[in-house]
Design an enzyme around this catalytic site. Structure first.
Site, mmCIF file in Angstrom:
data_model
loop_
_atom_site.group_PDB
_atom_site.id
_atom_site.type_symbol
_atom_site.label_atom_id
_atom_site.label_comp_id
_atom_site.label_asym_id
_atom_site.label_seq_id
_atom_site.Cartn_x
_atom_site.Cartn_y
_atom_site.Cartn_z
ATOM 1 N N GLU A 183 4.772 7.175 -2.282
ATOM 2 C CA GLU A 183 6.233 7.056 -2.317
ATOM 3 C C GLU A 183 6.940 8.339 -1.879
ATOM 4 O O GLU A 183 7.928 8.778 -2.464
ATOM 5 C CB GLU A 183 6.696 6.646 -3.711
ATOM 6 C CG GLU A 183 6.220 5.267 -4.111
ATOM 7 C CD GLU A 183 6.793 4.767 -5.420
ATOM 8 O OE1 GLU A 183 6.836 3.547 -5.621
ATOM 9 O OE2 GLU A 183 7.194 5.607 -6.242
ATOM 10 N N GLU A 389 1.758 -1.788 -5.528
ATOM 11 C CA GLU A 389 2.507 -1.709 -6.780
ATOM 12 C C GLU A 389 3.494 -2.860 -6.830
ATOM 13 O O GLU A 389 4.325 -3.021 -5.935
ATOM 14 C CB GLU A 389 3.279 -0.390 -6.925
ATOM 15 C CG GLU A 389 2.429 0.825 -7.187
ATOM 16 C CD GLU A 389 3.270 2.064 -7.507
ATOM 17 O OE1 GLU A 389 4.359 1.907 -8.107
ATOM 18 O OE2 GLU A 389 2.837 3.167 -7.143
#
Length: 491
Positions: A183, A389
């Protein structure tokens, strides 16, 4: 429901939220070790006037739960057996950089850290699980920030190259799927953690927060991340041509919807996608630095320059696949400021979404947004996609039978997987679904145990007490049924 043969079914965690043992076997602190939740702006460091450097100075009134986490460092074998019990054929975790190179700038690696991951990855393979390994999941060694300023300093590229080369050489026979920076496109929202940067003031500027950074710092880090990512792909393929290297971006922002058909709102939604996802996705996947950034750099008053050699490196060494997180969508409107947390961007309420996660977090639940995100990413990049995720955090307690009837989690997973199947029918090449996180871990955003994602409950609480005993929730059995049928059980 349509899922291809060989689809990767599993779960995902991160070392800093799972392992604990934060100073064991030679490991030194990383950026998440000095925070209570990654959204915090109060890291446990302070300026030492005598040494002229930042040093570790934790707040004794705070519970740094990640220091023990759920004791995965000592319990991973039993936990992986629980994961295998659901039928997992893939499992994602990260390597804590500070276990391999404790301060990040050493010449030689720490053998204790290498041996730990050697055994963990071997255990995964013995249990029939493909390791999917993140090289940096909010775990930059703290020393690299306090000594060098972190990723805004190009010296980190050399330290990183030494680290990843060591990992590819040591674990290449066990790990085929690698992710670079977790991320990293959250750089501007969480510069200390996602960007791994710290502006070193000497003497310190007492009018600014300890972890304050400048826009130039951010864009310098962006430059260095792009170069480091391309070098990672190059090194990995040179060492083991059969391995696959992917990027990992938070992609909830792809599902940014305009509030109405006002052209100004359409443009704001487009800019939200560009400024929060594509500005990293395009260089990582297409090998180009987007031209729309030139305007943003002018508006930010920064200078960002890539050499011809760097541009060639980025162009020639793009990733093999695109992995991402997706939790929620958002709605935007011109003139309304966007916020954000670990779930993604936060704009205005979407009246068309019926489901919301229960109190206290109340994330809007948008399974169709995952299908939309998969289609947008595949249309743009034409690379295999891997969902690494997707999950929901709930406030849970064991019932009188020692279990948890987590019906909302089951509903959440079923609806999202149905939309993954529809995206595959749309023509999207989606290779796997790794649920976050299959065992309760310390919440990244809030730094607490109360926010539980797992199929497996861990007896630990926000004040730090608990037996660490593991208990199976009802969702464990439902996810097992879905895996065993390769998704057909969703019908």
């Amino acid at each position: 429901m349509t899922f291809p043969n060989g689809f990767l079914w599993g779960g995902a965690i991160a070392a800093n939220q799972y392992e604990g043992a934060w100073l064991e076997d030679g490991k030194q602190p990383n950026v998440t070790d000095v925070l209570v939740g990654i959204m915090s702006r109060d890291p446990g460091i302070a300026w030492n006037e005598q040494t002229g450097k930042y040093e570790l100075r934790l707040d004794p009134s705070k519970a740094y739960l990640s220091h023990t986490a759920v004791d995965g460092y000592h319990r991973y074998r039993e936990d992986l057996k629980l994961m295998a019990g659901m039928g997992f054929n893939a499992f994602r975790t990260s390597i804590a950089w500070g276990r391999i190179f404790p301060n990040g700038d050493e010449e030689e690696p720490n053998e204790a850290g290498l041996a730990f991951y050697d055994d963990m990855f071997s255990c995964m393979r013995e249990l029939g699980m493909e390791p999917v390994i993140t090289l940096s999941h909010y775990e930059t060694p703290l020393h690299l920030l306090t000594e060098y300023g972190g990723w805004s300093n190009p010296k980190l590229i050399d330290f990183w190259r030494r680290y990843v080369t060591t990992c590819f050489e040591r674990f290449g026979d066990k790990v085929r799927y690698w992710l670079t920076f977790n991320e990293v496109n959250a750089l501007f929202r969480m510069p200390f953690v996602a960007g791994g940067i710290l502006t070193i003031h000497n003497p310190p500027d007492v009018t600014r927060p300890v972890d304050s950074t400048t826009l130039q710092d951010h864009w310098d880090a962006y430059h260095n991340f792009l170069v480091a990512n391309a070098q990672t792909v190059k090194i990995a393929h040179e060492i083991n041509p059969n391995c696959k290297v992917g990027c990992m971006l938070t992609c909830s922002a792809v599902a940014t919807y305009p509030n109405n058909c006002n052209p100004a709102n359409i443009r704001v939604a487009m800019e939200a996608q560009r400024n929060n996802v594509f500005y990293f996705g395009d260089p990582f996947c297409l090998g180009i630095v987007p031209t729309y950034l030139n305007r943003r750099w002018r508006e930010d008053g920064v200078t960002v320059e890539f050499s011809n050699e760097e541009l060639e490196l980025i162009r020639n060494h793009t990733v093999d696949f695109f992995s991402f997180s997706y939790y929620r969508s958002t709605v935007v409107e011109a003139g309304v400021n966007l916020g954000g947390d670990t779930s993604g961007l936060t704009g205005i309420d979407n009246p068309y979404l019926v489901d919301k996660a229960p109190e206290p977090w109340k994330w809007p639940v948008d399974p169709d947004g995952l299908r939309y995100t998969l289609n947008v990413l595949y249309d743009r990049y034409h690379l295999p996609l891997l969902i690494v995720e997707n999950g929901v955090g709930l406030d849970e307690q064991l019932d009188e039978n020692g279990t948890i009837q987590d019906d909302f989690r089951i509903h959440y997973i079923e609806e999202h997987l149905r939309n993954v199947s529809r995206a595959i029918e749309d023509g999207v090449d989606c290779r796997g679904y790794l649920y976050w996180g299959p065992i309760d871990v310390v919440s990244a955003g809030t730094g607490e145990m109360r926010k539980r994602y797992g199929f497996v409950y861990v007896d630990r609480f926000n004040d730090g007490h608990g037996t660490l005993e593991r208990s199976i929730k009802q969702s464990y059995w439902r996810y097992k049924e879905i895996i065993q049928s390769n998704g057909a059980g969703l019908e």
